[in-house]
Scaffold this active site. Structure first.
Site, PDB file in Angstrom:
ATOM      1  NE  ARG A 104      -1.538  -1.457   3.696  1.00 46.92           N
ATOM      2  CZ  ARG A 104      -1.743  -1.321   4.998  1.00 46.92           C
ATOM      3  NH1 ARG A 104      -2.901  -0.904   5.448  1.00 46.92           N
ATOM      4  NH2 ARG A 104      -0.776  -1.604   5.861  1.00 46.92           N
ATOM      5  CG  HIS A 155      16.699  26.033   8.905  1.00 46.70           C
ATOM      6  ND1 HIS A 155      15.468  26.201   8.303  1.00 46.70           N
ATOM      7  CD2 HIS A 155      17.098  24.773   8.611  1.00 46.70           C
ATOM      8  CE1 HIS A 155      15.143  25.086   7.676  1.00 46.70           C
ATOM      9  NE2 HIS A 155      16.115  24.212   7.845  1.00 46.70           N
ATOM     10  CD  GLN A 190       3.520  29.677  14.039  1.00 48.23           C
ATOM     11  OE1 GLN A 190       3.528  30.448  14.984  1.00 48.23           O
ATOM     12  NE2 GLN A 190       3.946  30.030  12.845  1.00 48.23           N
ATOM     13  CG  ASP A 191       2.666  21.654  13.587  1.00 51.30           C
ATOM     14  OD1 ASP A 191       3.532  21.896  14.435  1.00 51.30           O
ATOM     15  OD2 ASP A 191       2.067  20.568  13.521  1.00 51.30           O
ATOM     16  CE1 TYR A 249      10.844  25.633   7.669  1.00 51.88           C
ATOM     17  CE2 TYR A 249       8.681  25.449   6.677  1.00 51.88           C
ATOM     18  CZ  TYR A 249      10.018  25.753   6.572  1.00 51.88           C
ATOM     19  OH  TYR A 249      10.532  26.158   5.382  1.00 51.88           O
ATOM     20  CG  ASP A 270      11.142  37.312  10.417  1.00 53.34           C
ATOM     21  OD1 ASP A 270      11.006  36.493  11.339  1.00 53.34           O
ATOM     22  OD2 ASP A 270      10.276  37.494   9.538  1.00 53.34           O
ATOM     23  CE  LYS A 287      13.942  27.410  12.116  1.00 53.69           C
ATOM     24  NZ  LYS A 287      13.694  28.256  10.980  1.00 53.69           N
ATOM     25  NE  ARG A 328      10.366  27.992   0.427  1.00 52.45           N
ATOM     26  CZ  ARG A 328       9.278  28.751   0.260  1.00 52.45           C
ATOM     27  NH1 ARG A 328       9.070  29.777   1.048  1.00 52.45           N
ATOM     28  NH2 ARG A 328       8.415  28.475  -0.695  1.00 52.45           N
TER      29      ARG A 328
END
Length: 183
Positions: A24, A119, A48-49, A132, A143, A72, A60
């Protein structure tokens, strides 16, 4: 699932599941609170996802958060990515070390990145979905972006960059970011 410490980055871990494959397809556990807890991490810290989808060659990063930073868990849920972590914690024995990984849907390995590390990643397949789990709510004011092609970091990105955000393209080099961090 087993946890393996990343030797180049103190406090970073790879969480490797055991996929069960049959006619499967496959099934595997991608998060196990007991395994996360076994290496001294709080599984409830991840609040948080998020998910990003990238096409081949998209880059990125390199991203990190100012202030308390942001721990993370990162996993390539579909496709393959070349993943990069740079330790920017001045009190870390692996300060300024870099580590490179290939994360893929075949292994479903999750990488834990401690707060204070930069990262970034590049999509290696026509489509790459990256999941993430983040330990702090996102605040755009915190940021920080570092140039992906900073010669001091000499990251061996495997493909020519097909696309990246304007913010990533205009990011300052590591020396400038560290100078700003000190002031």
């Amino acid at each position: 699932m087993k946890a393996t410490q990343v030797p180049e980055i103190t406090g970073a871990y790879l969480f490797e599941p055991t996929p069960y494959a049959d006619e499967r397809g496959f099934f595997c556990r991608t998060f196990d609170a007991d395994v996360v807890r076994s290496v001294g991490l709080d599984p409830d810290a991840f609040i948080q996802d998020s998910l990003s989808r990238s096409v081949r060659g998209v880059l990125r990063g390199l991203h990190l958060r100012s202030g308390a930073g942001e721990a993370k868990l990162v996993r390539c849920s579909y496709g393959r990515i070349f993943d990069v972590v740079v330790d920017l914690r001045t009190d870390s024995p692996t300060y300024r070390n870099r580590a490179f990984f290939e994360l893929s849907d075949e292994t479903q390995t999750t990488l834990y990145i401690p707060a204070g590390c930069a990262h970034g990643f590049q999509a290696l397949t026509e489509t790459a979905d990256t999941s993430y789990r983040i330990a702090r709510p996102h605040d755009p004011a915190e940021d920080v972006t570092i140039s992906f092609d900073d010669p001091e970091l000499a990251i061996p990105w495997p493909l020519p960059v097909s696309s990246m955000s304007q913010r990533d393209r205009q990011a300052p080099g590591l020396a400038e970011v560290l100078k700003q961090k000190e002031s």
